[in-house]
Design an enzyme around this catalytic site. Structure first.
Site, PDB file in Angstrom:
ATOM      1  N   LYS A  14     -67.722  -1.627  -6.634  1.00 59.73           N
ATOM      2  CA  LYS A  14     -67.040  -2.499  -5.657  1.00 59.73           C
ATOM      3  C   LYS A  14     -65.535  -2.564  -5.908  1.00 59.73           C
ATOM      4  CE  LYS A  14     -69.608  -6.040  -6.732  1.00 59.73           C
ATOM      5  NZ  LYS A  14     -70.563  -5.473  -7.689  1.00 59.73           N
ATOM      6  N   ARG A  89     -72.253 -14.398  -2.938  1.00 58.09           N
ATOM      7  CA  ARG A  89     -73.243 -13.996  -3.940  1.00 58.09           C
ATOM      8  C   ARG A  89     -74.633 -14.559  -3.643  1.00 58.09           C
ATOM      9  NH1 ARG A  89     -71.043 -12.058  -9.148  1.00 58.09           N
ATOM     10  NH2 ARG A  89     -68.789 -12.061  -8.944  1.00 58.09           N
ATOM     11  N   ARG A 128     -68.645   1.564 -19.201  1.00 63.68           N
ATOM     12  CA  ARG A 128     -67.491   0.692 -18.980  1.00 63.68           C
ATOM     13  C   ARG A 128     -67.289  -0.218 -20.198  1.00 63.68           C
ATOM     14  NH1 ARG A 128     -67.524  -3.407 -13.978  1.00 63.68           N
ATOM     15  NH2 ARG A 128     -68.722  -4.698 -15.416  1.00 63.68           N
ATOM     16  N   ARG A 134     -65.488  -4.704 -22.790  1.00 61.00           N
ATOM     17  CA  ARG A 134     -66.008  -5.918 -22.142  1.00 61.00           C
ATOM     18  C   ARG A 134     -67.296  -6.343 -22.827  1.00 61.00           C
ATOM     19  NH1 ARG A 134     -65.733  -6.164 -15.634  1.00 61.00           N
ATOM     20  NH2 ARG A 134     -67.362  -7.650 -16.114  1.00 61.00           N
ATOM     21  N   ARG A 145     -77.869  -9.667 -15.666  1.00 59.15           N
ATOM     22  CA  ARG A 145     -77.018  -9.674 -14.475  1.00 59.15           C
ATOM     23  C   ARG A 145     -77.703  -8.971 -13.307  1.00 59.15           C
ATOM     24  NH1 ARG A 145     -71.915  -6.999 -16.687  1.00 59.15           N
ATOM     25  NH2 ARG A 145     -71.212  -7.034 -14.525  1.00 59.15           N
TER      26      ARG A 145
END
Length: 190
Positions: A14, A89, A128, A134, A145
Site C-alpha cells: 500500500k 480498517r 522488511r 521494525r 496482524r
C-alpha cells in the site's frame, strides 16, 4: 476530484503504491498514522484527545480519525484526488468515511484492493523487518496482524463491492507491473 482508498493486508504494498500514485497522478495522500503523529506533535485539540487514548493503551476512536480526515479535506482542498492509506480498517470506519464524504458532496470512487498470497505477505514483512529493523515485523506479530486484518479489515472489500467501487488488483510481481494494473483502473475513472 477522485477519492481512492488503497487497501490490502499488511505487506501488500500500500505505501509503495501510494507513493507511485502521488508521483504519477499528482494525488494528495492521507496516512492516518502520519495524521495522528502530526496532530499530537502540533498539540491540537484533536491531537491531545488522541494522545490521551494512546497513552492509556487504547485505540483512537473512529470519530477522532474522521475529524482529522475532515480537517485535512478542509485545509488542503485536494484538486486532483485523494488517496487514503491505512483507513478505513473496519466496516464501521468505512461507513463513517462514506458519511463524511457525502457531507462534502463526494464519495469513495475506488477501493484498490492489493491482493497478495499469505505466504508472500509473510516473506515480504519478514524481509522488511530484517532491512528496516521494525520490531513489529517478526513472525508472531505478523501472524497476529494478518489475523486482525482478515477478521476486521477484509470485510470492507464486500462493503465497497456492494457500492460497485471495489477493484481487486493482483499485488504480486514487479512494482512497475502492479502500478500498471492500478493505473489502468485509475485512468478508466478519470
Amino acid at each position: 476530484m477522485l477519492n481512492l482508498v488503497i487497501f490490502g493486508a499488511p505487506g501488500s504494498g500500500k505505501g509503495t503504491q501510494s507513493e507511485v500514485l502521488i508521483e504519477q497522478f499528482g494525488f494528495d495522500h492521507i496516512s492516518t498514522g502520519d495524521l495522528l503523529r502530526a496532530e499530537i506533535k502540533q498539540g491540537s485539540e484533536l491531537g491531545k484527545s488522541a494522545k490521551s487514548y494512546i497513552d492509556a493503551g487504547q485505540l483512537v476512536p473512529d470519530s477522532l480519525i474522521i475529524g482529522m480526515i475532515e480537517k485535512v479535506l478542509q485545509e488542503r482542498q485536494p484538486k486532483k484526488g485523494l488517496i487514503l492509506d491505512g483507513f478505513p480498517r473496519t466496516v464501521a470506519q468505512a461507513e463513517a468515511l462514506d458519511a463524511l464524504y457525502a457531507k462534502h458532496g463526494t464519495a469513495v470512487h475506488a477501493v484498490l484492493d492489493l491482493q497478495v498470497a499469505e505466504d508472500e505477505l509473510i516473506q515480504r514483512l519478514l524481509k522488511r523487518g530484517e532491512e528496516s529493523g521494525r520490531s513489529d515485523d517478526n513472525l508472531e506479530t505478523i501472524q497476529k496482524r494478518l489475523a486482525v486484518y482478515h477478521a476486521q479489515t477484509a470485510p470492507i472489500a464486500e462493503h465497497y463491492a456492494k457500492k460497485g467501487v471495489h477493484h481487486a488488483i493482483e499485488g504480486s510481481g514487479a512494482i512497475a507491473d502492479i502500478t500498471a494494473r492500478i493505473a489502468k483502473v485509475v485512468n478508466a475513472l478519470n
